[in-house]
Design a protein around this motif. Structure first.
Motif, PDB file in Angstrom:
ATOM      1  N   GLU A  58      -0.361  -5.647  -4.884  1.00 41.00           N
ATOM      2  CA  GLU A  58      -0.095  -4.874  -6.102  1.00 41.00           C
ATOM      3  C   GLU A  58       0.151  -5.814  -7.277  1.00 41.00           C
ATOM      4  O   GLU A  58       0.740  -6.882  -7.119  1.00 41.00           O
ATOM      5  CB  GLU A  58       1.160  -3.997  -5.930  1.00 41.00           C
ATOM      6  N   HIS A  59      -0.269  -5.372  -8.459  1.00 35.65           N
ATOM      7  CA  HIS A  59       0.027  -6.064  -9.717  1.00 35.65           C
ATOM      8  C   HIS A  59       1.408  -5.585 -10.150  1.00 35.65           C
ATOM      9  O   HIS A  59       1.641  -4.392 -10.281  1.00 35.65           O
ATOM     10  CB  HIS A  59      -1.029  -5.676 -10.755  1.00 35.65           C
ATOM     11  N   ILE A  60       2.333  -6.521 -10.357  1.00 40.62           N
ATOM     12  CA  ILE A  60       3.696  -6.184 -10.742  1.00 40.62           C
ATOM     13  C   ILE A  60       4.062  -6.964 -12.007  1.00 40.62           C
ATOM     14  O   ILE A  60       3.264  -7.746 -12.518  1.00 40.62           O
ATOM     15  CB  ILE A  60       4.704  -6.487  -9.612  1.00 40.62           C
ATOM     16  N   VAL A  78       2.432  -9.358  -2.481  1.00 40.27           N
ATOM     17  CA  VAL A  78       1.622  -9.196  -1.275  1.00 40.27           C
ATOM     18  C   VAL A  78       2.571  -8.890  -0.123  1.00 40.27           C
ATOM     19  O   VAL A  78       3.516  -9.641   0.117  1.00 40.27           O
ATOM     20  CB  VAL A  78       0.794 -10.466  -0.963  1.00 40.27           C
ATOM     21  N   ALA A  79       2.312  -7.796   0.566  1.00 38.44           N
ATOM     22  CA  ALA A  79       3.107  -7.418   1.741  1.00 38.44           C
ATOM     23  C   ALA A  79       2.378  -7.895   2.985  1.00 38.44           C
ATOM     24  O   ALA A  79       1.212  -7.546   3.205  1.00 38.44           O
ATOM     25  CB  ALA A  79       3.295  -5.911   1.785  1.00 38.44           C
ATOM     26  N   ILE A 129       9.812  -4.916  -2.658  1.00 34.55           N
ATOM     27  CA  ILE A 129       8.505  -4.409  -3.085  1.00 34.55           C
ATOM     28  C   ILE A 129       8.674  -3.074  -3.785  1.00 34.55           C
ATOM     29  O   ILE A 129       8.126  -2.851  -4.872  1.00 34.55           O
ATOM     30  CB  ILE A 129       7.536  -4.303  -1.885  1.00 34.55           C
ATOM     31  N   ASP A 130       9.437  -2.175  -3.188  1.00 35.57           N
ATOM     32  CA  ASP A 130       9.677  -0.873  -3.814  1.00 35.57           C
ATOM     33  C   ASP A 130      10.359  -1.033  -5.165  1.00 35.57           C
ATOM     34  O   ASP A 130      10.052  -0.303  -6.108  1.00 35.57           O
ATOM     35  CB  ASP A 130      10.520   0.018  -2.906  1.00 35.57           C
ATOM     36  N   LEU A 135      10.130  -0.291 -10.986  1.00 40.83           N
ATOM     37  CA  LEU A 135      10.259  -0.774 -12.360  1.00 40.83           C
ATOM     38  C   LEU A 135       8.922  -0.717 -13.082  1.00 40.83           C
ATOM     39  O   LEU A 135       8.836  -0.214 -14.208  1.00 40.83           O
ATOM     40  CB  LEU A 135      10.814  -2.205 -12.363  1.00 40.83           C
ATOM     41  N   ARG A 136       7.869  -1.198 -12.457  1.00 37.44           N
ATOM     42  CA  ARG A 136       6.547  -1.185 -13.085  1.00 37.44           C
ATOM     43  C   ARG A 136       6.124   0.220 -13.456  1.00 37.44           C
ATOM     44  O   ARG A 136       5.731   0.497 -14.593  1.00 37.44           O
ATOM     45  CB  ARG A 136       5.506  -1.794 -12.131  1.00 37.44           C
TER      46      ARG A 136
END
Length: 188
Positions: A58-60, A78-79, A129-130, A135-136
Motif C-alpha cells: 500500500e501507498h501510505i 509491505v505486509a 499497518i491499520d 490516517l491516510r
C-alpha cells in the motif's frame, strides 16, 4: 497458531539504525501528481522482487494523500508473512537496489539510495499497518484534518532537526488526535 505453521524465530529486540542519525534537510513540496506513478513503479519493483511471496503493498504517508504537501519521499508499507524470516524478503529487496535503514522489533525499513522511497515492512495483521491506512484514508476524506496536518508539518519544518526521527516524533500528538477523529468517523 495453526499446526502447519513453522514457529516464529525471536525477533530483534533493539533498534538498529543503519548509518546512524541523519539530519533532516528536505522541505515540504506541494502535492505532486507524479507521486502515485512513483508509487506504482516501486510497487512493481517490490512485486517483482518478491515474486511468489504473498505480500500486501500500500501507498501510505503524505504522498498518498492528493492535495497534501509532503516531503518528497514515497512511503510504502509491505505486509509479509513473518517479519523474522528476512530471507523471504530482505535479500530480494536489497538485490533490487534498496538499502537497509532500520531493523527493529516488528518493523524493517529499506529505502532507495536517493532516499526518496521508504519501504516499511511489517508482519501481516500488524496494527501499525491499520494505523497507517486509517490516517491516510481519513486525510484523503477530511479537508480540515488535512489542512491541520499540513500546517503542523510546515510549522515543524521551520525548525532545525538533527534527526528525521525527531521530526516524526514531534508530529505525534497531532497524528494521534487525527486518528482518534478518524476512528470516531469510522465508528470504531
Amino acid at each position: 497458531m495453526s499446526s502447519n505453521r513453522i514457529p516464529r524465530r525471536p525477533d530483534v529486540t533493539t533498534l538498529e539504525l543503519v548509518g546512524g542519525a541523519e539530519a533532516l534537510t528536505v522541505d515540504l513540496n506541494d502535492y505532486d501528481e507524479r507521486w502515485p506513478e512513483m508509487y506504482l513503479e516501486h510497487r512493481r519493483r517490490i512485486t517483482d522482487a518478491l515474486a511468489g511471496s504473498d505480500v500486501a503493498i500500500e501507498h501510505i504517508g503524505s504522498t498518498a494523500v492528493p492535495g497534501l504537501a509532503a516531503k518528497p519521499i514515497i512511503d510504502i508499507v509491505v505486509a509479509v508473512d513473518d517479519i523474522t524470516a528476512e530471507e523471504d524478503y530482505l535479500d530480494a529487496l536489497l538485490a533490487t537496489g534498496y538499502e537497509l535503514r532500520v531493523r527493529e522489533p516488528r518493523h524493517r525499513l529499506v529505502r532507495t539510495p536517493a532516499r526518496d522511497v521508504h519501504v516499511h515492512l511489517y508482519e501481516r495483521d500488524d496494527p501499525a499497518i491499520d494505523a497507517y491506512l486509517l490516517l491516510r484514508d481519513h486525510l484523503r476524506a477530511d479537508a480540515n484534518d488535512r489542512t491541520l496536518y499540513e500546517s503542523t508539518k510546515r510549522s515543524l519544518l521551520s525548525k532545525r532537526w538533527d534527526d528525521m526521527n525527531d521530526y516524526a516524533d514531534a508530529k505525534t500528538d497531532v497524528i494521534l488526535a487525527i486518528k482518534a477523529r478518524a476512528r470516531a468517523a469510522r465508528g470504531s
